[in-house]
Design a protein around this motif. Structure first.
Motif, mmCIF file in Angstrom:
data_model
loop_
_atom_site.group_PDB
_atom_site.id
_atom_site.type_symbol
_atom_site.label_atom_id
_atom_site.label_comp_id
_atom_site.label_asym_id
_atom_site.label_seq_id
_atom_site.Cartn_x
_atom_site.Cartn_y
_atom_site.Cartn_z
ATOM 1 N N PRO C 8 56.606 12.783 66.606
ATOM 2 C CA PRO C 8 55.836 12.693 65.356
ATOM 3 C C PRO C 8 55.679 14.068 64.706
ATOM 4 N N ILE C 9 55.897 14.115 63.410
ATOM 5 C CA ILE C 9 55.680 15.340 62.628
ATOM 6 C C ILE C 9 54.388 15.165 61.841
ATOM 7 N N ARG C 10 53.586 16.216 61.798
ATOM 8 C CA ARG C 10 52.353 16.168 61.009
ATOM 9 C C ARG C 10 52.577 16.855 59.667
ATOM 10 N N TRP C 11 51.871 16.347 58.661
ATOM 11 C CA TRP C 11 51.985 16.951 57.334
ATOM 12 C C TRP C 11 51.645 18.443 57.405
ATOM 13 N N SER C 12 50.624 18.772 58.197
ATOM 14 C CA SER C 12 50.198 20.172 58.270
ATOM 15 C C SER C 12 51.141 21.031 59.103
ATOM 16 N N ASP C 13 52.178 20.458 59.695
ATOM 17 C CA ASP C 13 53.202 21.284 60.342
ATOM 18 C C ASP C 13 54.035 22.027 59.304
ATOM 19 N N THR C 27 56.117 23.489 69.575
ATOM 20 C CA THR C 27 55.212 22.408 69.981
ATOM 21 C C THR C 27 55.982 21.102 70.149
ATOM 22 N N TYR C 28 56.984 20.858 69.308
ATOM 23 C CA TYR C 28 57.802 19.643 69.481
ATOM 24 C C TYR C 28 58.527 19.665 70.827
ATOM 25 N N GLU C 30 57.498 21.164 73.433
ATOM 26 C CA GLU C 30 56.464 20.919 74.436
ATOM 27 C C GLU C 30 56.146 19.433 74.543
ATOM 28 N N GLU C 31 56.028 18.763 73.385
ATOM 29 C CA GLU C 31 55.724 17.326 73.411
ATOM 30 C C GLU C 31 56.853 16.549 74.091
ATOM 31 N N HIS C 67 61.432 18.126 57.055
ATOM 32 C CA HIS C 67 60.319 17.737 56.184
ATOM 33 C C HIS C 67 59.452 16.728 56.940
ATOM 34 N N TYR C 68 58.193 16.644 56.573
ATOM 35 C CA TYR C 68 57.284 15.798 57.369
ATOM 36 C C TYR C 68 57.669 14.315 57.355
ATOM 37 N N THR C 69 58.393 13.881 56.355
ATOM 38 C CA THR C 69 58.805 12.472 56.310
ATOM 39 C C THR C 69 60.037 12.182 57.169
#
Lengths: 138, 138, 138, 138
Positions: C8-13, C27-28, C30-31, C67-69
């Motif tokens: 999952p990507i966050r908008w605030s990323d 962080t990705y 790491e996830e 991009h977040y989408t």
């Protein structure tokens, strides 16, 4: 009608206390709004909010600690829509347990012009579909 | 007496709108508390709060957009100290302009025991030094 | 066998450039590791890695903006397992397009004792299942 | 000549292991670059890098755990400047102890046009001042 969002938690959202940090919840609220207002809005041709919306105020109550393995669900609704702003309310759940509640005030913003703007009629109508609990407002 | 904290802003605190994201302010409030309660507390031998303190509630009003080049100052004080919790109030400034105000409720937490605890008398006395506006309480 | 993780990507990323910030990719990774080593490990009774594992080195190549989408998939495998460390390799994809590649060196860590430790035989055997492309190593 | 940056650590940079998370270091490198290339560049009228620069690659070696109370200093220099990219090297210190080393490849990016660009002669000259170890280049 409420919008329900299954909110992914990252391991690094936890802080040195071994629980999700209070600041991460503000990002969870944002992700629930992004899902409700940006992704769903784009599906219906309403891209104005993604183009710019500003937080005017947040209130958050933290009710239970959350761990990265928890399955977090954010429920969101829009209790009030005005010409120049709208309110968003949230409840966060892990299973049946309520872990947080929150309220925000949002203001649409024209990013290119660098100034606040009014909601369009189409935006107000669309947001009004997310009003919750009509009986209470009768 | 207020505690003033010069709060570093990171470039990545800005989001796609080119302003500091609303979530970053929650971290700024945390850094102001860490400076006031953890770093200063440790200097005076009061390490209990660093050992565990939980956010019960936040309220934040966002008054002006902030850019990463701004010099942000967070002023913090403790308007109320009770046995089981205390309140923190904040004002954020860039120069003379107020950019945010906030209020939090904090609860001391025994991390090892995994449960809430009461403030000690030494903690209450120390926190009471950060009460603001004594005239109002006269 | 590779482990595939829908990240999952966050908008605030996204940062002020309107693309996912380079730091978010770390962080990705790491996830993806948390999914492969913590969640799956716990399912098999191997909780030692969740209990402590330290990054010794990262290498990341950024190939395309994200991009977040975007729907991001991280594929992860374990090209080398030794007694005192193991290597992880990653490829990130949006659809068919490769957006990043990365390699890490990880070291198990005994958090309670505060010192590095060796992998157990059970851990080494389990990690070896994620070796990739055996033909190349024949 | 190296650029030295006193890097603020946030309490929330620590993860559940009680040490600064590996991902936070990538942000620290960014803050050191922002200080060297954006803030100092703007002072000299060179705003092109702030306007857009893309990470092509990172390598980071983590040598020692870091705690939020540590005073972290990042030293940065520019070992290579080409027309289409430049390299940055870093060393992180807490006191005399080296806690990390890193290398990055950066590419200037025209954000408005949405494509990579070449460094200008003025940018190359300016970056070359941050070359380190002149003896090696004699």
């Amino acid at each position: 009608m409420r919008h329900a969002y299954a909110c992914p938690i990252r391991w690094s959202d936890m802080d040195a206390y071994g629980h999700v940090n209070n600041g991460a919840f503000v990002t969870y609220l944002e992700e629930a709004r992004v899902d409700a207002f940006f992704r769903r809005g784009a599906e219906q041709g309403l891209t104005g909010l993604e183009g710019g919306v500003v937080i005017r105020r947040h209130e958050i109550d933290y009710l239970k600690p959350v761990h990265y393995t928890d399955l977090l669900r954010i429920e969101l609704w829009v209790p009030e829509v005005r010409h120049a702003y709208f309110r968003v309310a949230y409840e966060g759940f892990v299973g049946d347990a309520q872990v947080c509640t929150a309220r925000s005030v949002l203001v649409p913003y024209d990013l290119d012009a660098g100034r606040l703007r009014r909601l369009t009629a189409a935006e107000r109508e669309w947001l009004a579909q997310l009003a919750d609990e009509p009986a209470e407002r009768a």
